[in-house]
Structure formats: C-alpha cells, structure tokens
Design a protein around this motif. Structure first.
Motif, PDB file in Angstrom:
ATOM      1  N   SER A  68      46.012  34.368  40.453  1.00  0.00           N
ATOM      2  CA  SER A  68      45.642  33.809  39.160  1.00  0.00           C
ATOM      3  C   SER A  68      45.662  34.927  38.130  1.00  0.00           C
ATOM      4  O   SER A  68      45.899  36.090  38.451  1.00  0.00           O
ATOM      5  CB  SER A  68      44.254  33.156  39.239  1.00  0.00           C
ATOM      6  OG  SER A  68      43.283  34.139  39.588  1.00  0.00           O
ATOM      7  N   GLN A  69      45.414  34.579  36.884  1.00  0.00           N
ATOM      8  CA  GLN A  69      45.390  35.564  35.797  1.00  0.00           C
ATOM      9  C   GLN A  69      44.057  35.413  35.063  1.00  0.00           C
ATOM     10  O   GLN A  69      43.992  34.959  33.925  1.00  0.00           O
ATOM     11  CB  GLN A  69      46.560  35.336  34.840  1.00  0.00           C
ATOM     12  CG  GLN A  69      46.794  36.462  33.841  1.00  0.00           C
ATOM     13  CD  GLN A  69      47.457  37.671  34.457  1.00  0.00           C
ATOM     14  OE1 GLN A  69      48.506  37.568  35.080  1.00  0.00           O
ATOM     15  NE2 GLN A  69      46.842  38.833  34.289  1.00  0.00           N
ATOM     16  N   PRO A  70      42.944  35.801  35.739  1.00  0.00           N
ATOM     17  CA  PRO A  70      41.625  35.606  35.122  1.00  0.00           C
ATOM     18  C   PRO A  70      41.416  36.448  33.869  1.00  0.00           C
ATOM     19  O   PRO A  70      40.602  36.100  33.016  1.00  0.00           O
ATOM     20  CB  PRO A  70      40.652  36.017  36.232  1.00  0.00           C
ATOM     21  CG  PRO A  70      41.444  36.949  37.096  1.00  0.00           C
ATOM     22  CD  PRO A  70      42.844  36.431  37.063  1.00  0.00           C
ATOM     23  N   VAL A  71      42.119  37.578  33.766  1.00  0.00           N
ATOM     24  CA  VAL A  71      42.067  38.442  32.584  1.00  0.00           C
ATOM     25  C   VAL A  71      43.474  38.491  32.003  1.00  0.00           C
ATOM     26  O   VAL A  71      44.434  38.745  32.744  1.00  0.00           O
ATOM     27  CB  VAL A  71      41.574  39.860  32.949  1.00  0.00           C
ATOM     28  CG1 VAL A  71      41.586  40.763  31.734  1.00  0.00           C
ATOM     29  CG2 VAL A  71      40.178  39.798  33.557  1.00  0.00           C
ATOM     30  N   PRO A  72      43.650  38.241  30.719  1.00  0.00           N
ATOM     31  CA  PRO A  72      44.992  38.249  30.128  1.00  0.00           C
ATOM     32  C   PRO A  72      45.720  39.566  30.377  1.00  0.00           C
ATOM     33  O   PRO A  72      45.124  40.645  30.294  1.00  0.00           O
ATOM     34  CB  PRO A  72      44.734  38.030  28.636  1.00  0.00           C
ATOM     35  CG  PRO A  72      43.418  37.321  28.583  1.00  0.00           C
ATOM     36  CD  PRO A  72      42.619  37.869  29.729  1.00  0.00           C
ATOM     37  N   ALA A  73      46.991  39.480  30.717  1.00  0.00           N
ATOM     38  CA  ALA A  73      47.792  40.683  30.939  1.00  0.00           C
ATOM     39  C   ALA A  73      47.787  41.548  29.682  1.00  0.00           C
ATOM     40  O   ALA A  73      47.867  41.047  28.565  1.00  0.00           O
ATOM     41  CB  ALA A  73      49.226  40.291  31.300  1.00  0.00           C
ATOM     42  N   GLY A  74      47.667  42.855  29.894  1.00  0.00           N
ATOM     43  CA  GLY A  74      47.636  43.789  28.773  1.00  0.00           C
ATOM     44  C   GLY A  74      46.254  44.101  28.243  1.00  0.00           C
ATOM     45  O   GLY A  74      46.101  44.951  27.357  1.00  0.00           O
ATOM     46  N   THR A  75      45.215  43.432  28.767  1.00  0.00           N
ATOM     47  CA  THR A  75      43.842  43.706  28.319  1.00  0.00           C
ATOM     48  C   THR A  75      43.422  45.111  28.742  1.00  0.00           C
ATOM     49  O   THR A  75      43.559  45.482  29.911  1.00  0.00           O
ATOM     50  CB  THR A  75      42.865  42.685  28.935  1.00  0.00           C
ATOM     51  OG1 THR A  75      43.239  41.370  28.534  1.00  0.00           O
ATOM     52  CG2 THR A  75      41.433  42.977  28.498  1.00  0.00           C
TER      53      THR A  75
ATOM     54  N   VAL B 253      50.419  41.996  35.150  1.00  0.00           N
ATOM     55  CA  VAL B 253      50.940  40.630  35.200  1.00  0.00           C
ATOM     56  C   VAL B 253      50.948  40.176  36.657  1.00  0.00           C
ATOM     57  O   VAL B 253      51.545  40.822  37.517  1.00  0.00           O
ATOM     58  CB  VAL B 253      52.369  40.567  34.615  1.00  0.00           C
ATOM     59  CG1 VAL B 253      52.922  39.144  34.752  1.00  0.00           C
ATOM     60  CG2 VAL B 253      52.373  41.011  33.161  1.00  0.00           C
ATOM     61  N   ASN B 254      50.290  39.083  36.937  1.00  0.00           N
ATOM     62  CA  ASN B 254      50.150  38.607  38.312  1.00  0.00           C
ATOM     63  C   ASN B 254      51.332  37.714  38.687  1.00  0.00           C
ATOM     64  O   ASN B 254      51.436  36.570  38.242  1.00  0.00           O
ATOM     65  CB  ASN B 254      48.834  37.848  38.471  1.00  0.00           C
ATOM     66  CG  ASN B 254      48.570  37.483  39.922  1.00  0.00           C
ATOM     67  OD1 ASN B 254      49.327  37.873  40.814  1.00  0.00           O
ATOM     68  ND2 ASN B 254      47.505  36.746  40.158  1.00  0.00           N
TER      69      ASN B 254
ATOM     70  N   TYR C 263      49.745  52.590  35.454  1.00  0.00           N
ATOM     71  CA  TYR C 263      48.746  52.279  34.440  1.00  0.00           C
ATOM     72  C   TYR C 263      48.469  50.786  34.319  1.00  0.00           C
ATOM     73  O   TYR C 263      48.117  50.285  33.253  1.00  0.00           O
ATOM     74  CB  TYR C 263      49.142  52.879  33.077  1.00  0.00           C
ATOM     75  CG  TYR C 263      49.313  54.376  33.154  1.00  0.00           C
ATOM     76  CD1 TYR C 263      48.200  55.209  33.231  1.00  0.00           C
ATOM     77  CD2 TYR C 263      50.570  54.952  33.206  1.00  0.00           C
ATOM     78  CE1 TYR C 263      48.342  56.580  33.341  1.00  0.00           C
ATOM     79  CE2 TYR C 263      50.728  56.325  33.312  1.00  0.00           C
ATOM     80  CZ  TYR C 263      49.609  57.131  33.387  1.00  0.00           C
ATOM     81  OH  TYR C 263      49.753  58.493  33.510  1.00  0.00           O
ATOM     82  N   ARG C 264      48.620  50.074  35.436  1.00  0.00           N
ATOM     83  CA  ARG C 264      48.265  48.665  35.499  1.00  0.00           C
ATOM     84  C   ARG C 264      47.350  48.441  36.697  1.00  0.00           C
ATOM     85  O   ARG C 264      47.447  49.140  37.708  1.00  0.00           O
ATOM     86  CB  ARG C 264      49.504  47.775  35.624  1.00  0.00           C
ATOM     87  CG  ARG C 264      50.409  47.796  34.410  1.00  0.00           C
ATOM     88  CD  ARG C 264      49.711  47.209  33.182  1.00  0.00           C
ATOM     89  NE  ARG C 264      50.611  47.135  32.041  1.00  0.00           N
ATOM     90  CZ  ARG C 264      50.724  48.099  31.135  1.00  0.00           C
ATOM     91  NH1 ARG C 264      50.004  49.213  31.258  1.00  0.00           N
ATOM     92  NH2 ARG C 264      51.535  47.945  30.107  1.00  0.00           N
ATOM     93  N   ALA C 265      46.465  47.449  36.601  1.00  0.00           N
ATOM     94  CA  ALA C 265      45.539  47.135  37.686  1.00  0.00           C
ATOM     95  C   ALA C 265      45.288  45.637  37.704  1.00  0.00           C
ATOM     96  O   ALA C 265      45.550  44.935  36.715  1.00  0.00           O
ATOM     97  CB  ALA C 265      44.227  47.898  37.508  1.00  0.00           C
ATOM     98  N   PHE C 266      44.770  45.150  38.841  1.00  0.00           N
ATOM     99  CA  PHE C 266      44.335  43.767  38.972  1.00  0.00           C
ATOM    100  C   PHE C 266      42.810  43.736  39.046  1.00  0.00           C
ATOM    101  O   PHE C 266      42.198  44.473  39.835  1.00  0.00           O
ATOM    102  CB  PHE C 266      44.903  43.124  40.237  1.00  0.00           C
ATOM    103  CG  PHE C 266      46.352  42.754  40.141  1.00  0.00           C
ATOM    104  CD1 PHE C 266      46.944  42.498  38.917  1.00  0.00           C
ATOM    105  CD2 PHE C 266      47.119  42.636  41.290  1.00  0.00           C
ATOM    106  CE1 PHE C 266      48.279  42.147  38.827  1.00  0.00           C
ATOM    107  CE2 PHE C 266      48.454  42.278  41.219  1.00  0.00           C
ATOM    108  CZ  PHE C 266      49.041  42.044  39.987  1.00  0.00           C
TER     109      PHE C 266
END
Length: 715
Positions: A213-220, A206-207, A278-281
């Motif tokens: 920005s959030q170009p990829v939905p969080a949790g994808t 989550v950005n 286990y999260r990345a941007f």
C-alpha cells in the motif's frame, strides 16, 4: 583572517595536541591558544593531553554544525547516529549503552543524555576534543575521552554582537545570533539563539510491491529536522578576585534523522529490497522530539595564587519517539516511548601554585533520575555518585616535570521496573567503586617543543538496562546490572609548534575491559559486558603556514582495534514477526538466537586508517578578502553500529572505505562575510549507519551533496 582548519589529535591520554592557527593575525603559533584541558588555563603547547581545539570561525568554514561533524577535522574520532542516540567514539572507544563513554561538557556542565548530545554548536567560542581516558580531571564516564564546548561569556563594559543566516538545498534555512551588553560596571548580559530546519534527504518511496500500500504519499520527507536553542548569561564581576555567571539554556530538537530505516533486506518484503538511494518505506512519518532546559551557576574566587571554582547545575531532558521499525508498507510495527531525565551536579575545583608545585583538587557530586515509558512498563534508573580527585604537577627543573593524579568514584544505581497495570514490580540496586590514576613525565626540548610519556586509566560506571522489555523479576537476564568499563592507556608523544610549522606525533596502546554493549535475545535488548578489547596505533598532525595568507593541514590516525575476548556476541539472524531466521537460510526458523565468537573482529567505529586534510587561503581582492577552505576526509572500512556475520564470517554491517569533500568560498569585507559552501561536494553516497533488527537489516543513507549560502556579521 586565516584559520588553519586543523584539529588533528596528536598526543593522547596525557600528551598530545591538535591545533588551530590564526596565521594572518597571530604573532605566535597555534600553541599559544589557551585551553582548559587540565582544569586551568594553559597554552595548548604546554598541555600533555591530546587536544583538538576548534575555533568558531573554523567551525563555520568547515561546516561543523553538531557533534556528528567532528570527524571531518579530528582523525581517530567517529560519531554514530543510530535511532535517537548520538555516540561519539575516540580511538575506537565508545558505547551506546547508557551514558556515552566519551563525556560531553558544555561550559563545565556534564551532559548525560546521549540524545540531546545532537544540539547545535551555536554561539560557541571553541570546542576542545580530549583524547584518551580522562579519569582524573574529567572522570565522569570518560573512558574514551571528553568533548568540552565553551560558549562566550558576556564582557564587562563591552558591547559585542554577531550573527549569521543561511539558505541551502531541500528547504534548509536558519541562523544564529549573539549579543553581549554591559549593565553598569559590574554586570553584563548576553543572549544567544539559533534555529535550523530542513526537509532532510530521505523521502517516502514509490510502492510497486504486489499487495503493498502507499500509506504515506511518495516523496514525503521522512527525516526533516527543526533545531532551536536559546541561552542567556548574566555575569557579576565586582572585582579582579571574584567572577560569577548564571546561565539559562533551553533547546528543542525535532529530528527524526536516524529513526528512518531504509531496508536493505527485509523478510516482510520478501528478502532483498531494491529501493533507489535516499528512499524508504514506512507506514507513517516518524517522530523524535527532544526538549531540554538547563540552569547553572559558576563562580570563581581568587586568593592570591589559589582559586576556588564552583559549578552548580540542574538539567531536565524530555524525549518522545514514535517510529515504524517494519521498514515496509505491509505491516507497520510501531515503537513508541517517552523518557524524562532530571540531573543535578555540583563540582568544586581548587587550583593552587606552591613554588614548583601546581595542584588541582576537586569534588564532583552527581544525582540523576531517569524514567522511560516503553512497551507497557515504566523503567526507572536512579544514580548517585560522588568523586573526589586530585592532580599534581611538580616542576623538577624548568624543562622537566612530572604529573600524578587520582580520582575515587563511588556510585550507586537503583533500577525499578513497574508495569502500567501494576502486575509486575521489582527493584534492584548495585554500588560501584573505582580509583583511576594518572602519571606523566614531560620534558621540554625548548620553548616550542616537548616529549612526554603517560599512563592513565578511565572508568565508566556499571548500570542497568532501561531498554529491556517483558521483565518479571530481577533474575531475568535482561535485568542484570552491567559491570563497569575500565580502560588502561599508555602513550608516548612529541609535539612542536612554531609560526611556520606545527607537528605532533603520538603512539598509544589501550587495554579495554568489560566493554558495555547490547545483545539481542529473542527480540529483546540485553545489555552485557563484552569481555576485552585491545587498541594500538599512532597519530600525526601537521600544519604548515608558508605565508600569512595560506595554511595547509594534514591529520591522520593509524589504528588496530579488535576484540581480544568475546565468546557470546550477537546472533546472526533475521526474521518475520515472532520468528527468527538464519540469514543464509530464510526458510527454516530458529528457536533461539545463535551466539558468535567475536574474538579478532574489529571494534565498532574503529577504522584502521583515517586521514583529513585541506587548506585555508586568503586572497586580498578589492577592499576585502576572498577565502577558500576545502576539506577532505578519508576513512577505511569499519562498522558503526554492530556486527552481523554471514556464514562466511563477513560482517554485513561494515561500511566500505569513504571519501568526503567539503568546500567553502567566502568574501569578507569589513564586518560582513558572505559565503557559498558545499557539503559532500562529490556526492558520494553510502549507508552511514548499517544495522539490523528481527525483520531484516537496513542502513541510513549519508547526507548527499548539499549546496548553500551564508551571510555573517560581527561587531
């Protein structure tokens, strides 16, 4: 059935063993397992080479799916998965430059591509891990050792079938199947297949960064995998003196796995990054697609006490990758390349027994064409090699034998750099020659124990750097060919095998010269030779079978692996796009990279201590058997990918000490078995692949606890 999940490594370059024991059914010992480490069938106990032989059932019980899982059972072995490259390292010897320093073979066919080395262990009879330089018998780039994978051959006049299916967390599912059918009394056909998919364990974060920005939905899911493979074998066995097997093998790997770069510190994000585990941007979901096709023909002809074997193979590997190396959502930095590798190999092996002399002689011919499309240019590297070899065992008495071997290698490499627009073009070539010897003295104390002393050398050819960019002439630093690696090994060892106790001990010393590694200069990858390294240590493997229903194993390696000379290691820098920064001074940019002296620093993938242990317990329950198989692995701190020193001399890319626990509980009744399993049972979380680029440093999270269920059958 009880299978001791042992696989230690106990003796080395020319004298060691690690054993798998079927305690409930085997009338003898683990040493009665037949292996082919000396290019002929021998009892494991009789082979003066360090071997870990892992059976198919042990791989199922211990969650051994790919090469990445081998360290769970084999001390002294680590496997790095950075980007798309899978790099096995044995006793600190490994390289991510070009082909691996640990050679991989499947049914006797050399696999040169370090990307497709990730393929699944499906329908596999056993895996043999050979430690130490295999310069004489498996000489193709085997300075560190060799991993040989043996798949089942179809049986003449017999029907065989087996299969498995599994479900696990994060939408993981898949299975394997194998069937062997006779065709008359001279032919047989086998077909095997495997499939696995999962959402992986890294998801888009989550950005909350201002201006982001959030170009990829969080949790994808970001490191989802899909692996599939098919293998067909046709066997022709007209009589006892001739046998031929034609094999077709095809596989696909959609595995973005280690191409996701969760940032630890990133200049685009203002320095340290506080992301949950286990999260990345990323600016987009990464892609890593691999497809390979292989054809091979192996035939063996016997002439009394002499046999001639021929293995002919053609292989094509294709790889496409598209990743965001920015580790951010502010300014995605896209890295894309596509590569194709076409390989032809031909090997002849002659085995003969003449009185007290056992002789192996052979010839290996290798032709490889590699092309990579990367950042506005085509990188071509063509390789041709020819290598005759001989290995002689002379039995002085029934208890005493000496072994001597030689392999001569000639290799020519050609490198072509061709820009898409035709503005840049040049070609370079270089030839390499080497003679690798082997010498062993082995003495049998009795039928079940022996001691040995060995000397051996390994060789990895020099090569050109196909990762370099922006070249304009063969005089560029990044266009210079590397020298060949050379490793000299000494070892003494003892091994003993009985129904109750199996023990193997070894002490070894390595001198490693011209280590091939990468250096980053102004954002470009420059392959270089890292002078010298030294490795010494000891290993043990202990397996105890107190009853037919219980087998306990403990394996360990104590090792000291250090650079003894390396005055120009990688720079300690970070930076924003186009500028480089001192890690401890992100304000003032540096004009060029700063070299470091790495003398005395730990070699990559070389923990000082690694131990694994567990047991296999079978308990009769009702009409079946309950099986309990835990496994614990410990390793001390080490760096898996590189060295990035801060001003105090600390390597920021070193992993801390780690403990991993796996568990499998199964119930077998008749031809069926159902199991529940857990990988990383204690849910120990850490960065398994710390690394860096010009934007910052990052680390791929290890697999968290994964629970699943599996059903198997065998006919």
């Amino acid at each position: 059935m009880i299978i001791a999940a042992m696989v230690g490594s106990a003796l080395t370059p020319v004298g060691a063993m690690a054993q798998g024991v079927e305690a409930a059914e085997a009338p003898e010992t683990a040493g009665d397992i037949i292996v082919t480490a000396q290019r002929r069938e021998q009892r494991l106990t009789d082979v003066p080479i360090s071997i870990s032989a892992i059976s198919q059932e042990t791989m199922q019980n211990q969650q051994i799916k790919t090469t990445l899982d081998l360290p769970k059972l084999v001390p002294g072995v680590e496997v790095s998965h950075n980007g798309v490259w899978v790099t096995p390292t044995i006793r600190g010897v490994g390289s991510r430059v070009g082909e691996n320093s640990v050679a991989q073979y499947i049914d006797g066919v050399y696999i040169p591509n370090p990307v497709s080395a990730l393929s699944e262990f499906a329908a596999v009879e056993r895996v043999e891990v050979l430690k130490g330089p295999q310069g004489t018998l498996f000489g193709r780039n085997a300075t560190g050792g060799a991993i040989t994978i043996i798949t089942p051959d179809p049986k003449i006049g017999e029907v065989e079938a087996q299969g498995s299916a599994f479900l696990e967390e994060r939408n993981g599912w898949g299975g394997t199947g194998y069937v062997s059918l006779p065709i008359g009394d001279k032919f047989a056909l086998s077909i095997s297949g495997n499939y696995r998919e999962s959402d992986g364990w890294i998801k888009m974060g989550v950005n909350n960064i201002v201006g982001g920005s959030q170009p990829v939905p969080a949790g994808t899911p970001l490191n989802a995998v899909k692996h599939s493979g098919q293998r067909v074998k046709l066997r022709f066995n007209p009589d006892a003196d001739f046998d031929a097997i034609l094999t077709f093998w095809h596989g696909k790997l959609n595995d973005s796995g280690a191409t996701v770069y969760p940032a630890i510190s990133n200049q685009l994000l203002g320095g340290d990054v506080d992301l949950p585990p286990y999260r990345a941007f990323v600016g987009f979901v990464p892609t890593n697609d691999v497809e390979f096709t292989q054809y091979s023909l192996k035939w063996t002809k016997h002439f009394g006490d002499t046999s001639l074997q021929s293995t002919t193979a053609y292989r094509k590997d294709d790889n496409f990758i598209n990743v965001d190396v920015s580790q951010s959502t502010i300014a995605p930095v896209q890295a894309t390349w596509a590569s194709t590798q076409k390989t032809f190999s031909q090997e002849f092996v002659l085995n003969s027994k003449i009185g007290p002399l056992d002789a192996v002689a052979g010839l290996f011919i290798y032709d490889d064409r590699f092309v990579k499309e990367y950042i506005g240019a085509f990188h071509h590297q063509d390789t041709f090699s020819v290598a005759p070899f001989i290995d002689l065992t002379y039995n002085i008495t029934d208890n005493l034998r000496v072994i001597g071997g030689l392999r001569y290698t000639y290799e020519k490499r050609s490198f072509t750099y061709d820009a898409f627009d035709g503005s840049v073009f040049f070609k370079s070539d270089k030839s390499y020659n080497n003679i690798s010897p082997r010498a062993v003295v082995q003495y049998d104390l009795d039928d079940r124990s022996n001691v040995y002393a060995s000397f051996s050398q390994g060789y990895k050819s020099g090569l050109f750097n196909t990762d370099a960019t922006g070249l304009v002439s063969p005089d560029d630093l990044a266009a210079q060919p590397l020298n060949a690696e050379k490793l000299t090994a000494y070892e003494i060892g003892y091994k003993r095998g009985s129904r109750f106790l199996n023990l193997s001990l070894a002490g070894f010393f390595y001198k490693w010269e011209n280590i091939q590694t990468n250096r980053y200069v102004n954002g470009n990858t420059v392959a270089q030779n890292a002078a010298e390294g030294e490795i010494y240590g000891g290993e043990f493997q202990l397996t105890v079978n107190p009853t037919n229903y219980l087998s306990i194993f403990v394996n360990g390696a104590v090792m000291h692996g250090r650079f003894t000379k390396f005055p120009d290691g990688n720079a300690s820098v970070q930076g924003t796009a186009g500028d480089l920064y001192d890690l401890n001074n992100p304000v003032d940019p540096l004009v060029v990279n700063v070299s470091q002296d790495w003398k005395g620093l730990r070699l990559l993938n070389a923990p000082d201590l690694s131990i694994n242990g567990g047991f296999n317990l079978d308990i009769p329950v009702g009409n079946g058997t309950l099986t309990l198989t835990p496994n614990v692995k410990y390793s001390s701190r080490f760096a898996s990918n590189g060295i990035l020193l801060d001003t105090s001399g600390k390597n920021l890319l070193e992993r801390g000490s780690e403990v991993l626990v796996d568990m499998s509980v199964g119930y077998k009744i008749g031809q069926f078995k159902v199991s529940a399993y857990a990988r990383n049972l204690l849910d120990n979380n850490f960065y398994s692949e710390p690394n860096y680029n010009a934007l910052g440093y990052y680390g791929l999270w290890n697999e968290p606890r994964t629970i699943g269920a599996r059903i198997e059958f065998k006919y």
